[in-house]
Design an enzyme around this catalytic site. Structure first.
Site, PDB file in Angstrom:
ATOM      1  N   LYS A  91     -28.101 142.643  13.378  1.00 17.20           N
ATOM      2  CA  LYS A  91     -27.804 142.504  14.877  1.00 17.20           C
ATOM      3  C   LYS A  91     -29.012 142.562  15.446  1.00 17.20           C
ATOM      4  O   LYS A  91     -29.463 141.874  16.416  1.00 17.20           O
ATOM      5  CB  LYS A  91     -26.998 143.901  14.875  1.00 17.20           C
ATOM      6  CG  LYS A  91     -26.061 143.555  16.073  1.00 17.20           C
ATOM      7  CD  LYS A  91     -25.417 144.853  16.377  1.00 17.20           C
ATOM      8  CE  LYS A  91     -24.115 144.958  15.444  1.00 17.20           C
ATOM      9  NZ  LYS A  91     -23.239 146.096  15.596  1.00 17.20           N
ATOM     10  N   ARG A 140     -25.960 151.001  18.929  1.00 20.60           N
ATOM     11  CA  ARG A 140     -25.326 150.695  17.822  1.00 20.60           C
ATOM     12  C   ARG A 140     -26.040 150.266  16.603  1.00 20.60           C
ATOM     13  O   ARG A 140     -27.335 150.143  16.476  1.00 20.60           O
ATOM     14  CB  ARG A 140     -25.010 148.944  18.260  1.00 20.60           C
ATOM     15  CG  ARG A 140     -24.030 148.885  19.281  1.00 20.60           C
ATOM     16  CD  ARG A 140     -24.120 147.413  19.904  1.00 20.60           C
ATOM     17  NE  ARG A 140     -23.370 147.284  21.169  1.00 20.60           N
ATOM     18  CZ  ARG A 140     -22.084 146.750  21.029  1.00 20.60           C
ATOM     19  NH1 ARG A 140     -21.371 146.591  19.982  1.00 20.60           N
ATOM     20  NH2 ARG A 140     -21.651 146.725  22.316  1.00 20.60           N
ATOM     21  N   GLY A 152     -17.668 147.180  11.181  1.00 18.14           N
ATOM     22  CA  GLY A 152     -16.845 148.331  11.450  1.00 18.14           C
ATOM     23  C   GLY A 152     -17.222 149.371  10.317  1.00 18.14           C
ATOM     24  O   GLY A 152     -16.514 150.387  10.344  1.00 18.14           O
ATOM     25  N   MET A 172     -20.097 151.336  10.245  1.00 22.30           N
ATOM     26  CA  MET A 172     -20.917 152.266  10.746  1.00 22.30           C
ATOM     27  C   MET A 172     -20.689 152.330  12.233  1.00 22.30           C
ATOM     28  O   MET A 172     -19.734 151.784  12.702  1.00 22.30           O
ATOM     29  CB  MET A 172     -22.519 152.231  10.494  1.00 22.30           C
ATOM     30  CG  MET A 172     -22.835 152.271   9.060  1.00 22.30           C
ATOM     31  SD  MET A 172     -24.455 151.815   8.637  1.00 22.30           S
ATOM     32  CE  MET A 172     -24.584 150.241   9.387  1.00 22.30           C
ATOM     33  N   ARG A 184     -23.589 136.684  14.895  1.00 20.39           N
ATOM     34  CA  ARG A 184     -23.731 136.880  13.550  1.00 20.39           C
ATOM     35  C   ARG A 184     -23.198 135.659  12.581  1.00 20.39           C
ATOM     36  O   ARG A 184     -22.454 135.168  13.376  1.00 20.39           O
ATOM     37  CB  ARG A 184     -23.590 138.114  12.878  1.00 20.39           C
ATOM     38  CG  ARG A 184     -21.927 138.415  12.871  1.00 20.39           C
ATOM     39  CD  ARG A 184     -21.591 139.881  12.623  1.00 20.39           C
ATOM     40  NE  ARG A 184     -20.114 140.147  12.971  1.00 20.39           N
ATOM     41  CZ  ARG A 184     -19.480 140.942  13.133  1.00 20.39           C
ATOM     42  NH1 ARG A 184     -20.294 142.239  13.114  1.00 20.39           N
ATOM     43  NH2 ARG A 184     -18.189 141.234  13.384  1.00 20.39           N
ATOM     44  N   HIS A 244      -9.132 144.697  13.403  1.00 16.16           N
ATOM     45  CA  HIS A 244      -9.957 145.187  12.111  1.00 16.16           C
ATOM     46  C   HIS A 244      -9.204 144.660  11.171  1.00 16.16           C
ATOM     47  O   HIS A 244     -10.069 144.120  10.089  1.00 16.16           O
ATOM     48  CB  HIS A 244      -9.924 146.656  12.368  1.00 16.16           C
ATOM     49  CG  HIS A 244     -10.430 147.429  10.948  1.00 16.16           C
ATOM     50  ND1 HIS A 244      -9.810 147.820  10.198  1.00 16.16           N
ATOM     51  CD2 HIS A 244     -11.781 147.469  10.580  1.00 16.16           C
ATOM     52  CE1 HIS A 244     -10.322 148.307   8.978  1.00 16.16           C
ATOM     53  NE2 HIS A 244     -11.755 148.074   9.314  1.00 16.16           N
ATOM     54  N   SER A 299     -21.283 127.176 -29.986  1.00 19.54           N
ATOM     55  CA  SER A 299     -20.484 127.801 -28.711  1.00 19.54           C
ATOM     56  C   SER A 299     -20.470 129.210 -28.777  1.00 19.54           C
ATOM     57  O   SER A 299     -19.962 129.819 -29.927  1.00 19.54           O
ATOM     58  CB  SER A 299     -19.135 127.135 -28.641  1.00 19.54           C
ATOM     59  OG  SER A 299     -18.407 127.684 -27.416  1.00 19.54           O
ATOM     60  N   CYS A 348     -18.034 129.877 -24.458  1.00 18.02           N
ATOM     61  CA  CYS A 348     -16.538 129.790 -24.135  1.00 18.02           C
ATOM     62  C   CYS A 348     -15.866 131.291 -24.180  1.00 18.02           C
ATOM     63  O   CYS A 348     -14.745 131.370 -24.050  1.00 18.02           O
ATOM     64  CB  CYS A 348     -15.939 129.007 -25.259  1.00 18.02           C
ATOM     65  SG  CYS A 348     -16.109 129.681 -26.950  1.00 18.02           S
ATOM     66  N   TYR A 404     -23.455 123.717 -21.625  1.00 13.23           N
ATOM     67  CA  TYR A 404     -22.222 123.665 -20.901  1.00 13.23           C
ATOM     68  C   TYR A 404     -21.607 125.110 -20.969  1.00 13.23           C
ATOM     69  O   TYR A 404     -22.143 125.947 -21.629  1.00 13.23           O
ATOM     70  CB  TYR A 404     -21.107 122.663 -21.515  1.00 13.23           C
ATOM     71  CG  TYR A 404     -20.736 122.904 -22.826  1.00 13.23           C
ATOM     72  CD1 TYR A 404     -19.500 124.079 -23.051  1.00 13.23           C
ATOM     73  CD2 TYR A 404     -21.256 122.835 -23.906  1.00 13.23           C
ATOM     74  CE1 TYR A 404     -18.851 124.230 -24.137  1.00 13.23           C
ATOM     75  CE2 TYR A 404     -20.895 123.113 -25.319  1.00 13.23           C
ATOM     76  CZ  TYR A 404     -19.780 123.989 -25.258  1.00 13.23           C
ATOM     77  OH  TYR A 404     -19.233 124.310 -26.292  1.00 13.23           O
TER      78      TYR A 404
HETATM   79  C1  PEP Z   1     -15.009 134.637 -28.162  1.00 12.02           C
HETATM   80  O1  PEP Z   1     -14.964 135.638 -28.601  1.00 12.02           O
HETATM   81  O2  PEP Z   1     -15.685 134.957 -27.067  1.00 12.02           O
HETATM   82  C2  PEP Z   1     -14.094 133.613 -28.006  1.00 12.02           C
HETATM   83  C3  PEP Z   1     -13.903 132.884 -27.028  1.00 12.02           C
HETATM   84  O3  PEP Z   1     -13.037 133.811 -28.855  1.00 12.02           O
HETATM   85  P1  PEP Z   1     -11.758 134.877 -28.742  1.00 12.02           P
HETATM   86  O4  PEP Z   1     -11.820 135.500 -27.374  1.00 12.02           O
HETATM   87  O5  PEP Z   1     -10.665 133.734 -28.705  1.00 12.02           O
HETATM   88  O6  PEP Z   1     -11.880 135.750 -29.723  1.00 12.02           O
END
Ligand code: PEP
Ligand code: MG
Length: 919
Positions: free
Chosen positions: A25, A96, A105, A107, A342, A458, A806, A874, A894
């Site tokens: 501020k 302020r 809000g 302080m 702001r 608020h 993965s 994954c 990925y």
């Molecule tokens: C994991 O273990 O990260 C995975 C993707 O497999 P699951 O969660 O099915 O064991």
């Protein structure tokens, strides 16, 4: 003790970019002043002074600070022509808080500082408005009393109500100067009674106490809770600055007003001035929701010149800050002042729309458009809304203060909302109006409903910031906190009753109304397209069925990174066949069941391949321990018990039936049917007994570390071979139908290359058969999950067979910490987090130092063997923005996450690339 330094900066001299030192501020007030906006004169006391104050044992201000303050006050006197503490034309200031990160809000603020009985006379003489003077004075005593001297609000409220009643006034505005005078006197008595000292009259003493109180509010509960919830760490904001600003009054008459504005609509992002104002009122009246303000458009009629100034201000703010601004203004006797500005807190809908539109208007570039949205915020866009086809009738309508719909149990105070929310109940916080001290209740609630207040009250501002649905100012509802009930027309909502609120329309319903999923806006699509253009990481989805795949594609998934085939096994129509396969005592019997499963799985895969073509689809071979598909031992024992009783009953009934036939032979017989063939019951008993035997045979003390994944696949090769056939046959059939499919077969729980080699030999055998049978070539990739510590250590050798890796970071986290992923989060992890033993929940936020290090090593070794190898993630972390940023940094190809998190991951992947390029 710290010696004299520079602790105070006039608005004309402070560095508008130095938010750490001057607070957001304060820095802005400096910048606003320096770009020529009409800001009331003032100065900033630095956050450094605050830290000094908080650190010092006796809570001392730095030496010389008050001298600097005094000299800046003299400068203010010169700039305004008013005098601090003088009875003639007195100078009043606001005090302020303001830290580097905006904490709306959280302080404290004190207004009208400098008033005492003498200066009040001067104020009244100057304004010619006695009522205004006493009103300002009583407000000041209450605010100062509460904030700086710790007098509870209720002490003042009792006196205020008493005078109001005596005067017969329904509303505050009906109070006369005399009433307000009496209130002020009573307030002074309250302060003396509660604190044991008279109210401080000396304005400079008031200022010093106020500065200390604002510093102290940095460590108050509200502020601490807020910082914890929003992960505001000391390197983001450390201590609060104090802004001392000349008071300007919006309540000096009908040519005065006060209001708040957004340069664009904060709920929809529409490029139009949004705001609310009140004529003849002080700022807090708008924010506190005490009077219902008018929409800003009405100002055009009421004060056309001021409206023009407002439009000009809006344009200047946006072209200077290149960001939507949330500002406060006051009109004092026809003079327009901008009090603060702001960056506007907006919900995700508005952020996305303004990003795309501001880029098109040339205000910002694409990178800025992407970076101004925190990826996790996009989850808001996936909030459910009310199903328009269900015709529920609302019982009340308030202001649509924060979009999205929520269903929950009504709770009437923040503490109970917090408790019940933590216990896992979905609650909606229902209040007459909310105050900053209710913040902990917001965190735990699905949505907020208030009976009073505007769109900038608020409740509205905070809920919007959090992305929680909110209906504000539903005036048809009367909330009785002591009875824990709300009354709407003829209906009563008791605590615990289910209600539904729609923050997009403002409607309130009793009961749970059906919800549907949110859609993608065209702006979001555009923004995510820009994100994909700059991101290096691809974003895949974890999807197990054609329906999931279809949804993931709509979210922009670039393929499927994990298809868990067990979910297909669990479908009601398949489970009996799966059970038959498991219970089978011979390979032949098992094969018969598998033969039934093969076409079903093939159809599943075909469905997914076609939807995703030409994108890759990674199918993981069966992972969970097979006992998971069977009933539990307890259930089977109980069922067997019942079946055995049934057998006796059936036999008894059948004997009775025969006896009756014999007894009544030749006469009309009472009808007693022979029930069923007891052999059927016997057969059922046999089946259940076999199943129980199997369950007992499969029993393991620790199944998650037991006979699962590739271990299972090698024990029952026919199961994996069936799945491999289903994948490759589905791919061959799709090929023949002209689809360009990219199947990938992934093996779970691998710890040694030997396992991979063996599964690969099944794959090769099936592959040959399938290509011959279908007469087409079927390309595929073969890869390994990396979810076992040894797999990471042996990545170089696994990469000889695996074409891709993965990381299954759910299991890898479990294995790295030796924390059970089933139990840790309910048992000791919350305690670990609370005590700071672990910063985060490692099942949610990737543990970069441990699990991440393993990943880094494995990638390095894997790519040594197979340069440029495709590597992804994954586990759940694949949809978590900070974890995604790490995945980018270590060179993953990925991330794969659940469908609704795909948009979040796409934006996070873009952020990672952009931030890397910037650093
Ligand atoms: C994991 O273990 O990260 C995975 C993707 O497999 P699951 O969660 O099915 O064991
Ligand atoms: Mg796993």
């Amino acid at each position: 003790m710290k010696g004299p330094g520079k602790y105070v900066f006039a608005f004309e001299e402070g560095d508008g970019k130095n938010k750490m030192l001057l607070g957001g501020k304060g820095a802005n007030l400096c910048e606003m002043t320096q770009i020529g906006l009409n800001v009331p004169p003032g100065f900033v006391i630095t956050t450094e002074s605050c830290l000094y104050y908080l650190d010092s044992k006796e809570h001392d201000l730095p030496v010389g600070l008050m001298d600097e303050v005094r000299s800046h006050m003299s400068a203010l006197e010169q700039k305004t022509g008013k005098h601090f503490g003088a009875s003639d034309n007195p100078l009043l200031v606001s005090v302020r808080s303001g830290s580097a990160m905006s904490m709306p809000g959280m302080m404290d603020t004190i207004l009208n500082l400098g008033l005492n009985i003498e200066t009040l006379k001067g104020l009244i003489a100057r304004t010619g408005n006695e009522r205004f003077g006493w009103d300002a004075y009583r407000r000041f005593i209450q605010l100062f009393g509460k904030v700086a001297l710790g007098v509870p609000d209720e002490e003042f409220d009792v006196e205020f109500e008493a005078v109001k009643q005596k005067a017969g006034a329904k509303q505050d505005v009906a109070l006369s100067a005399r009433d307000l005078h009496e209130i002020s006197d009573r307030f002074l008595d309250v302060v003396e009674r509660v604190t044991g000292k008279p109210f401080p009259d000396d304005p400079m003493e008031q200022l010093e106490i106020a500065v200390k109180a604002v510093f102290g509010s940095w460590t108050g509960r509200r502020a601490v809770d807020y910082r914890r919830e929003f992960n505001i760490t000391p390197d983001m904001a450390n201590g609060t600055a104090v802004n001392v600003v000349t008071m300007v009054f919006g309540n000096l008459g009908d040519d005065c007003a006060t209001g708040v504005g957004f340069t664009r609509y904060p709920d929809t992002g529409e490029n139009r001035l949004f705001g609310e104002y009140l004529v003849n009122a002080q700022g807090e009246d708008v924010v506190a929701g005490i009077r219902t303000p008018k929409p800003i458009d009405a100002l055009q009629e009421e004060m056309p010149e001021m409206y023009q100034e407002l439009l000009e201000l809006r344009n200047r703010l946006e072209s200077h800050y290149r960001e939507v601004q949330d500002f406060e203004f006051t009109i004092e006797n026809g003079r327009f002042y901008c009090l603060q500005t702001r960056n506007g807190k907006m919900n995700a809908v508005a952020l996305v729309r303004t990003s795309v539109e501001m880029e098109r208007e040339g205000l910002i570039n694409k990178q800025e458009a992407l970076l101004r949205i925190q990826p996790a915020l996009l989850e808001q866009l996936l909030f459910p809304r009310l199903d328009p086809s269900t015709r529920a009738t609302p019982v009340a309508r308030g202001l649509p203060a924060s979009p999205g719909a929520a269903v929950g149990h009504a709770v009437f105070d923040a503490d109970r909302a917090e408790k019940q929310g933590r216990d896992g109940l979905r609650v909606i916080l229902v209040r007459e109006e909310t105050k900053p001290e209710d913040i902990h209740g917001f965190f735990a609630s699905q949505g907020i409903l208030t009976a009073r207040g505007g769109k900038t009250s608020h409740a509205a501002v905070v809920a919007r910031g959090m992305g929680k649905p909110c209906v504000a100012g539903a005036e048809g509802i009367h909330v009785d906190v002591t009875m824990r009930k709300a009354f709407v027309g003829d209906s009563t909502i008791s605590e615990g009753d289910l209600i539904t609120i729609d923050g997009t329309s403002g409607d309130v319903y009793i009961g749970a109304v059906q919800m549907i999923e949110a859609d993608f806006s065209s702006e979001l699509n555009t923004l995510l397209q820009w994100a994909d253009d700059v991101a290096r990481l691809k974003v895949m989805a974890n999807a197990d069925t054609p329906q999931d795949a279809d949804r993931a594609l709509k979210y922009g998934a670039m393929g499927i990174g994990l298809c868990r085939t067990e979910r297909m096994f669990n479908a009601v129509d398949r489970l009996p066949v799966v059970v038959e396969m498991i219970v089978a005592e011979t390979t032949d019997a098992r094969q018969q069941a598998l033969d039934k499963l093969l076409p079903i799985q093939r159809e599943d895969f075909k469905g997914i391949f076609k939807i995703m073509a030409p994108r890759p689809v990674t199918i993981r071979l069966l992972d969970p321990p097979i006992h998971e598909f069977l009933p539990s031992e307890n259930q089977l024992v109980e069922e067997l018990d019942q079946l055995r009783h049934l057998k006796d009953t059936v036999m008894g009934m059948n004997i009775l039936s025969d006896a009756v036939r014999f007894m009544y032979s030749g006469q009309q017989q009472p009808s007693i049917d022979c029930l069923i063939d007891p052999r059927l019951v016997e057969e059922a008993v046999e089946k259940k007994e076999a199943m129980l035997k199997k369950v007992r045979a499969l029993y393991e003390v620790n199944p998650m570390l037991g006979h699962r994944g590739v271990r299972l696949g090698l024990s029952f090769p026919e199961i994996y071979s069936m799945q491999i056939s289903a994948v490759l046959e589905a791919a061959a059939e799709c090929r023949k139908e002209g689809f360009d499919v990219q199947p990938e077969i992934m093996v779970p729980q691998v710890c040694t290359a030997q396992e991979l080699n063996r599964v690969k030999s099944y794959v090769d055998a099936v592959h040959q058969v399938v290509e011959q049978k279908y007469g087409v070539s079927v390309n595929f990739k073969f890869g390994s999950m990396m979810e076992v510590v040894r797999a990471c250590m042996r990545a170089g050798s696994l990469a000889e067979e695996a074409e891709f890796f993965s990381f299954g970071t759910n299991d890898l986290t479990q294995a790295t910490f030796s924390f059970s992923r089933e139990d840790a989060e309910n048992k000791f992890l919350p305690m670990y987090n609370e005590r700071g033993i672990l910063q985060d929940n490692p099942f949610e936020v990737l543990d970069i130092k441990g699990v991440g290090k393993l990943m880094e090593l494995a990638i390095g070794w894997g790519r040594e063997t197979r340069p440029g190898m495709k590597v992804g993630i994954c586990g759940e972390h694949g949809g978590h923005p900070a974890s995604i940023s790490f995945c980018h940094a270590i060179g993953l190809s990925y991330v794969s996450c659940s469908g609704p998190r795909v948009p979040v991951a796409r934006l996070a992947a873009a952020h990672a690339a952009l931030l890397e390029a910037q650093s």
